[in-house]
Motif scaffolding. Structure first.
Motif, PDB file in Angstrom:
ATOM      1  N   THR A  18      18.873  34.062 -24.125  1.00 13.42           N
ATOM      2  CA  THR A  18      19.377  35.196 -25.294  1.00 13.42           C
ATOM      3  C   THR A  18      20.944  34.916 -25.408  1.00 13.42           C
ATOM      4  OG1 THR A  18      17.677  36.783 -25.085  1.00 13.42           O
ATOM      5  CG2 THR A  18      19.890  37.476 -26.072  1.00 13.42           C
ATOM      6  N   LEU A  19      21.563  34.767 -24.271  1.00 14.14           N
ATOM      7  CA  LEU A  19      22.875  34.470 -24.281  1.00 14.14           C
ATOM      8  C   LEU A  19      23.173  33.103 -25.047  1.00 14.14           C
ATOM      9  CD1 LEU A  19      23.885  35.247 -20.643  1.00 14.14           C
ATOM     10  CD2 LEU A  19      24.453  36.847 -22.494  1.00 14.14           C
ATOM     11  N   ALA A  20      22.583  32.136 -24.687  1.00  7.20           N
ATOM     12  CA  ALA A  20      22.697  30.767 -25.123  1.00  7.20           C
ATOM     13  C   ALA A  20      22.533  30.958 -26.797  1.00  7.20           C
ATOM     14  CB  ALA A  20      21.777  29.647 -24.679  1.00  7.20           C
ATOM     15  N   LYS A  21      21.551  31.480 -27.256  1.00 11.53           N
ATOM     16  CA  LYS A  21      21.450  31.958 -28.695  1.00 11.53           C
ATOM     17  C   LYS A  21      22.629  32.565 -29.272  1.00 11.53           C
ATOM     18  CE  LYS A  21      18.034  33.347 -32.159  1.00 11.53           C
ATOM     19  NZ  LYS A  21      16.724  33.968 -32.364  1.00 11.53           N
ATOM     20  N   GLU A  22      22.977  33.588 -28.696  1.00 12.72           N
ATOM     21  CA  GLU A  22      24.269  34.282 -29.194  1.00 12.72           C
ATOM     22  C   GLU A  22      25.482  33.413 -29.231  1.00 12.72           C
ATOM     23  OE1 GLU A  22      22.614  38.854 -27.589  1.00 12.72           O
ATOM     24  OE2 GLU A  22      24.587  37.754 -26.612  1.00 12.72           O
ATOM     25  N   ARG A  23      25.540  32.537 -28.440  1.00 16.57           N
ATOM     26  CA  ARG A  23      26.563  31.784 -28.332  1.00 16.57           C
ATOM     27  C   ARG A  23      26.304  30.220 -29.341  1.00 16.57           C
ATOM     28  NH1 ARG A  23      28.470  33.136 -22.251  1.00 16.57           N
ATOM     29  NH2 ARG A  23      28.302  35.117 -22.572  1.00 16.57           N
ATOM     30  N   GLY A  24      25.281  30.266 -29.851  1.00 16.76           N
ATOM     31  CA  GLY A  24      25.139  29.059 -30.616  1.00 16.76           C
ATOM     32  C   GLY A  24      25.033  27.748 -29.606  1.00 16.76           C
ATOM     33  N   LEU A  25      24.473  27.854 -28.339  1.00 14.54           N
ATOM     34  CA  LEU A  25      24.346  26.696 -27.410  1.00 14.54           C
ATOM     35  C   LEU A  25      22.843  26.711 -26.962  1.00 14.54           C
ATOM     36  CD1 LEU A  25      27.207  27.929 -25.148  1.00 14.54           C
ATOM     37  CD2 LEU A  25      27.528  26.155 -26.785  1.00 14.54           C
TER      38      LEU A  25
END
Length: 95
Positions: A18-25
């Motif tokens: 989820t964190l990765a998706k939110e940051r576009g990573l």
């Protein structure tokens, strides 16, 4: 670049995803960024030594590491004062 597998719980994996998706990573990019933000003890010690050398040069005094260790923590004191003022703001009584 060689890759590896890290085993974590599903909850941790989902949280990281989820964190990765939110940051576009990608998940791998996120883990790399998180690791880059966390210096090792050796890196922190190296930075501390370099910072102390800068201070020594700027003030022109030979201070030992013990001198630095015994010096008051000015920044921590400033933070305490600011926190106290934020918790107890001065009231304007001129009105």
């Amino acid at each position: 670049m060689a890759t590896t597998t890290i085993q974590v719980s599903r909850e941790v994996r989902d949280h990281l995803a989820t964190l990765a998706k939110e940051r576009g990573l990608s998940l791998g990019q996120l883990v790399e960024a998180l690791a880059a933000d966390q210096p090792t003890a050796a890196q922190r010690a190296e930075r501390l030594a370099a910072d102390r050398e800068v201070v020594r040069r700027l003030i022109g005094l030979e201070l030992s590491d013990e001198d630095f260790d015994q010096a008051p923590d000015v920044l921590a004191n400033i933070h305490k004062i600011a926190a106290s003022k934020a918790a107890h703001p001065v009231q304007d009584t001129a009105a």
